[in-house]
Scaffold this motif. Structure first.
Motif, PDB file in Angstrom:
ATOM      1  N   LEU A 168     -23.813  -8.506  30.872  1.00 54.83           N
ATOM      2  CA  LEU A 168     -25.221  -8.425  30.492  1.00 54.83           C
ATOM      3  C   LEU A 168     -25.786  -7.110  30.996  1.00 54.83           C
ATOM      4  O   LEU A 168     -25.714  -6.808  32.184  1.00 54.83           O
TER       5      LEU A 168
ATOM      6  N   ARG B 283     -31.079 -10.849  25.575  1.00 54.94           N
ATOM      7  CA  ARG B 283     -32.126 -11.008  26.577  1.00 54.94           C
ATOM      8  C   ARG B 283     -33.270 -11.787  25.939  1.00 54.94           C
ATOM      9  O   ARG B 283     -33.933 -11.312  25.021  1.00 54.94           O
TER      10      ARG B 283
ATOM     11  N   ALA C 123     -26.229 -16.486  27.974  1.00 50.73           N
ATOM     12  CA  ALA C 123     -24.911 -16.076  28.451  1.00 50.73           C
ATOM     13  C   ALA C 123     -23.846 -16.145  27.368  1.00 50.73           C
ATOM     14  O   ALA C 123     -22.771 -15.566  27.522  1.00 50.73           O
TER      15      ALA C 123
ATOM     16  N   PRO D 290     -30.097  -4.244  26.146  1.00 49.85           N
ATOM     17  CA  PRO D 290     -29.541  -5.563  26.397  1.00 49.85           C
ATOM     18  C   PRO D 290     -28.373  -5.825  25.463  1.00 49.85           C
ATOM     19  O   PRO D 290     -28.498  -5.715  24.245  1.00 49.85           O
TER      20      PRO D 290
ATOM     21  N   GLY E 141     -25.370 -12.884  24.955  1.00 49.81           N
ATOM     22  CA  GLY E 141     -25.763 -11.670  25.659  1.00 49.81           C
ATOM     23  C   GLY E 141     -27.182 -11.233  25.358  1.00 49.81           C
ATOM     24  O   GLY E 141     -27.644 -10.222  25.884  1.00 49.81           O
TER      25      GLY E 141
ATOM     26  N   LEU F 196     -24.030  -7.637  25.141  1.00 53.32           N
ATOM     27  CA  LEU F 196     -22.906  -8.377  25.699  1.00 53.32           C
ATOM     28  C   LEU F 196     -21.637  -7.608  25.400  1.00 53.32           C
ATOM     29  O   LEU F 196     -21.250  -7.464  24.251  1.00 53.32           O
TER      30      LEU F 196
ATOM     31  N   TRP G 255     -31.487 -14.526  30.129  1.00 54.20           N
ATOM     32  CA  TRP G 255     -30.445 -14.141  29.177  1.00 54.20           C
ATOM     33  C   TRP G 255     -29.753 -15.364  28.589  1.00 54.20           C
ATOM     34  O   TRP G 255     -29.653 -16.395  29.248  1.00 54.20           O
TER      35      TRP G 255
END
Length: 206
Positions: A110, A148, A143, A20, A146, A22, A141
């Protein structure tokens, strides 16, 4: 046509390496401007009046913006509640985050699912996103970072759909998922397991 030539390289990430995260600026946006039809004047002769359309009131840079970057089919796309952001989910296992206005910059990606994304939804009044995947999981998530926040592992078949349990702003913990296994699971992001499960005799597609 105005072409924003922001070249970005896309790096392939294997399932084993995929965590996970970003990632920034993986996609590009191009404004597509439709040219007015000038041949319509021929229909009524050279003296015909060609009236311009209504003045645009949208804050978009162009009537149509072409967002590129996904390496697979785009299966789901949603605006945030404020309309300022867009989330797009794809068979490439990624969710792209875009700004709606300006050059529609791709401000994040993501990653973490091991299967294609079948649906993406914004939680009401928040910067949280939920995703349903063919890897039999649903995820929530942040946003902005990023991160999780929750990975829901309960379904035994692809998860076709997910959505907030309530559309009321501020209620950003409760959501539901529907799967080919015939189960509808109700999730609380603060808990590990589903808060409730509703059984159906047939696969659930939405």
């Amino acid at each position: 046509m105005a072409d924003h030539k922001r070249k970005v390289s896309l790096t392939s990430i294997s399932d084993e390496e995929q965590q996970p995260s970003l990632n920034i600026t993986h996609g590009t946006a191009v404004a597509l401007v439709k040219r007015p039809k000038t041949d319509e004047i021929q229909k009524y002769g050279s003296t015909a009046l060609v009236q311009a359309g209504p003045k645009r009131t949208s804050g978009l840079q162009a009537p149509i913006m072409h967002l590129t970057g996904h390496k697979g089919e785009v299966t789901s796309c949603r605006f945030s509640d404020t309309g300022e952001h867009i989330a797009s989910g794809s068979a490439d296992k990624q969710v792209f985050l875009w700004n709606t206005y300006g050059e529609c910059a791709n401000y994040g990606v993501l990653q973490g699912h091991k299967g294609g994304i079948l649906e993406v939804q914004w939680m009401p009044g928040s910067e949280r996103v939920i995703t349903a995947s063919t890897d039999h999981t649903v995820a929530m998530w942040d946003a902005m970072t990023g991160e999780r926040l929750r990975r829901g592992k309960h379904h035994t078949a692809p998860v076709n759909s997910c959505c907030p349990l309530s559309k009321s702003a501020g209620d950003d913990n409760m959501f539901v998922s529907a799967s080919d296994d015939g189960q509808l699971a109700i999730w609380d992001a603060r808990e590990r397991n589903p808060a409730a499960v509703i059984e159906h005799s047939q696969p659930l597609t939405s």
